[in-house]
Structure formats: structure tokens, C-alpha cells
Motif scaffolding. Sequence first.
Motif, PDB file in Angstrom:
ATOM      1  N   PHE A   1       1.512   6.468  -1.953  1.00  0.00           N
ATOM      2  CA  PHE A   1       0.471   5.911  -1.086  1.00  0.00           C
ATOM      3  C   PHE A   1      -0.732   5.452  -1.903  1.00  0.00           C
ATOM      4  O   PHE A   1      -1.139   6.131  -2.853  1.00  0.00           O
ATOM      5  N   LYS A   2      -1.307   4.352  -1.499  1.00  0.00           N
ATOM      6  CA  LYS A   2      -2.608   4.009  -2.041  1.00  0.00           C
ATOM      7  C   LYS A   2      -3.602   5.026  -1.491  1.00  0.00           C
ATOM      8  O   LYS A   2      -3.629   5.293  -0.278  1.00  0.00           O
TER       9      LYS A   2
ATOM     10  N   LEU B   1      -0.846   6.060   8.826  1.00  0.00           N
ATOM     11  CA  LEU B   1      -0.835   5.499   7.473  1.00  0.00           C
ATOM     12  C   LEU B   1      -0.109   4.156   7.442  1.00  0.00           C
ATOM     13  O   LEU B   1      -0.571   3.210   6.803  1.00  0.00           O
TER      14      LEU B   1
ATOM     15  N   GLU C   1      -6.674   5.125  -0.825  1.00  0.00           N
ATOM     16  CA  GLU C   1      -7.682   4.731   0.166  1.00  0.00           C
ATOM     17  C   GLU C   1      -7.158   4.822   1.602  1.00  0.00           C
ATOM     18  O   GLU C   1      -7.942   4.868   2.547  1.00  0.00           O
ATOM     19  N   LEU C   2      -5.838   4.877   1.782  1.00  0.00           N
ATOM     20  CA  LEU C   2      -5.279   5.056   3.117  1.00  0.00           C
ATOM     21  C   LEU C   2      -5.714   6.382   3.724  1.00  0.00           C
ATOM     22  O   LEU C   2      -5.772   6.536   4.942  1.00  0.00           O
TER      23      LEU C   2
ATOM     24  N   SER D   1       3.118  -4.621   7.924  1.00  0.00           N
ATOM     25  CA  SER D   1       2.710  -3.371   8.568  1.00  0.00           C
ATOM     26  C   SER D   1       3.400  -3.164   9.916  1.00  0.00           C
ATOM     27  O   SER D   1       3.937  -2.094  10.203  1.00  0.00           O
TER      28      SER D   1
ATOM     29  N   LYS E   1      -2.178   1.474   9.021  1.00  0.00           N
ATOM     30  CA  LYS E   1      -3.340   1.137   8.205  1.00  0.00           C
ATOM     31  C   LYS E   1      -2.968   0.295   6.981  1.00  0.00           C
ATOM     32  O   LYS E   1      -3.823  -0.387   6.404  1.00  0.00           O
ATOM     33  N   SER E   2      -1.708   0.342   6.595  1.00  0.00           N
ATOM     34  CA  SER E   2      -1.263  -0.387   5.402  1.00  0.00           C
ATOM     35  C   SER E   2      -1.116  -1.881   5.686  1.00  0.00           C
ATOM     36  O   SER E   2      -0.936  -2.286   6.834  1.00  0.00           O
ATOM     37  N   ASN E   3      -1.201  -2.686   4.640  1.00  0.00           N
ATOM     38  CA  ASN E   3      -1.002  -4.124   4.829  1.00  0.00           C
ATOM     39  C   ASN E   3       0.460  -4.511   4.612  1.00  0.00           C
ATOM     40  O   ASN E   3       0.966  -5.449   5.208  1.00  0.00           O
TER      41      ASN E   3
ATOM     42  N   ASP F   1       0.815  -1.218   0.000  1.00  0.00           N
ATOM     43  CA  ASP F   1       0.000   0.000   0.000  1.00  0.00           C
ATOM     44  C   ASP F   1       0.849   1.269   0.000  1.00  0.00           C
ATOM     45  O   ASP F   1       0.353   2.351  -0.314  1.00  0.00           O
ATOM     46  N   ILE F   2       2.118   1.131   0.392  1.00  0.00           N
ATOM     47  CA  ILE F   2       3.031   2.271   0.433  1.00  0.00           C
ATOM     48  C   ILE F   2       4.371   1.839  -0.149  1.00  0.00           C
ATOM     49  O   ILE F   2       4.876   0.760   0.180  1.00  0.00           O
TER      50      ILE F   2
END
Length: 322
Positions: free
Chosen positions: A166-167, A191, A169-170, A144, A194-196, A115-116
Motif C-alpha cells: 500500500f502507498k 483503501l 498515504e492511503l 479504483s 481511496k486508491s487511484n 497505489d496498491i
Amino acid sequence: MNKNPLVSIIIPAYNVEQFIARAIKSAVDQNYSNIEILIINDGSTDSTLKIASAISTEHNNATVYDKINGGLSDARNFGISKAKGEYLVFLDGDDYIHPEMISTLINSCLNHVADIAICGITRVQKENSISYISSLKKERVYQSSEAVLSYLSSNDFNESACNKLFKKELFDNIRFPLGRKHEDAYIMHLLLSKSNRVVHVGAPLYYYVRRMNSITSKSFSLSDFELIRCYRQRFNYYKDNILYREYAWISLYKSYIYIYDKLIYYKAQEKYERCFNLCRKRLLQGIFHLMLSRKTSLKYILKSIMICFMPSIYKFSIRNTI
């Protein structure tokens, strides 16, 4: 999975007429084609808007938005609200990026289902001399929890939002705080949590231009003390988390050292005597906790001992080494 997702590059700009053309050009010249460029003129009083508007007319994927001055966070938040991309990148108006930055980050994100994505930072002084490079020797992938620990420990990456992809949606329930210094530090842990998955590509692809009159280059002011407030808020967020709380406490403790050092270096301890004394008080209160912790370095233990028990010698050393 979309193998060619749209990436939104958000460029906040305030009175950067000498730099904005280079920043936009570096975004336009990316070898990744599916991008949109959002230039947010934050109430500039110089020629920033005129220059940005002239350049944007030459490129279909560049749009200029003109708004009342609200500060860096407000401009970034405005850009997030207008962005159509699946991924976001933040580029400050006085900095610039490598032509392969977006393609490198987006490909790593997609390859590792992250996601990042993060790259290193090249710091550029006046006359374009490179003074510092922050990078890793090779690509590294973090779950994460690993990313949060690395961040809290200041190991592999820092709090800057600018060297990261960054995605989008984060940011669904997260925005940069308005009117705050260290705005990135207020939300980076959120952030990451929240990321996977997070990936660091290693290469230094973001060029941070250090200007003497920029926000981060000025001498000490009362607003610098906000770093402690920021790190205390972060500690409170993690204080009930066994995995993270000790690292969060140590970073809070280090923030007192940072402010203490800066006050001495700029000879501002008399002007801000209350802040200076508070820093030393907090360091004294935490010194034994720090000494017993297995999660800090000998360097910070020795610094803390000198501050607490040999303050005169420490002041002399700081003024002659920073």
C-alpha cells in the motif's frame, strides 16, 4: 518519481516463537534493498521478543518495538505510526514471504502508477504441505471502481492486508479497528475506494501458514458473528451508491450463509440458537431478492433455497461435505 522508494515491512508478533525467525528472515532476504523492517512485539509471553531482538541486532534495517498487548490491529497501527516508508507491507509473525515479493509489487506499482499492488497467496498446512494457491494467471490492472467491484464480488482478490503493498498515504485517515475480528474487512473497501489504481501481479508470493491454534483456525465462537456486522457496515457505506450497493448487499447475504454453514459444521446451532435462527430469518427475508439479482451465482441461489425450504437436507449435506 522515486524509482527506489523506501518500503516498510510491519511484522506484528504475539507468541510466535516457533515462526518469528522465519518471518523476519524472509523480510531480510528480499532482493529489494530499500526496506525497513519493523517487528512489533505485542506483549508476547514466550520467547518471541528474545528471538526477534537477537535477529534484529544483525541487521541495520530491522527494529524491534516492545509494547503492551493490544491485539493485531493495535500492533499494526503502532507499526504504521512508526513507519518511515512511502509504501507499507504487512507480514504476520507466523507467515513468510517470497524473496521477490517486495520487488515484484513495488515495480508493478511504479510501472502502472498504482497505489496498491497485490500478489496471490500460498496457503501452507502443517509439515509445509501446500494445500491452496490463490493467484491470477497474469498481471491485471484495475481502476479504483473496478477494484472495488472485483473485491465486493470476491473475484480476483480477498480482504487480507498481508498480500498487498500500500502507498502509506492511503492510511492517513484510516486505521485497523481495535478489538475486532475480521479487522482487514473493516477497512479494505475504504483503501480500495481511496486508491487511484490497483495492480494484481498474479504470482502467489505470500505464504500464509495455517496453524490449528491461530485466530483464523479455531472452531465457532460468538466473535465469528462479527463478520456479519462488518459486512453490514460495508453495505451501509455503499447503500446509496448505485454502482456498488447490490454487490455489497449480496456479500452481506453470503455472510449469513457462511455463519449458518459454520454453525452446522461445528454442531453449534443449539449453543448459539439465537444466532442460528437470526441467520435463517435474514436469509428467508432476502431469498427472493437474491433470486431476482443478476449479480450472484446459481450456486448461492440453490444454497439459499435449500436453507430456506429444505433445512434438514441442507444440514445433512453441510456436515458431510465441508
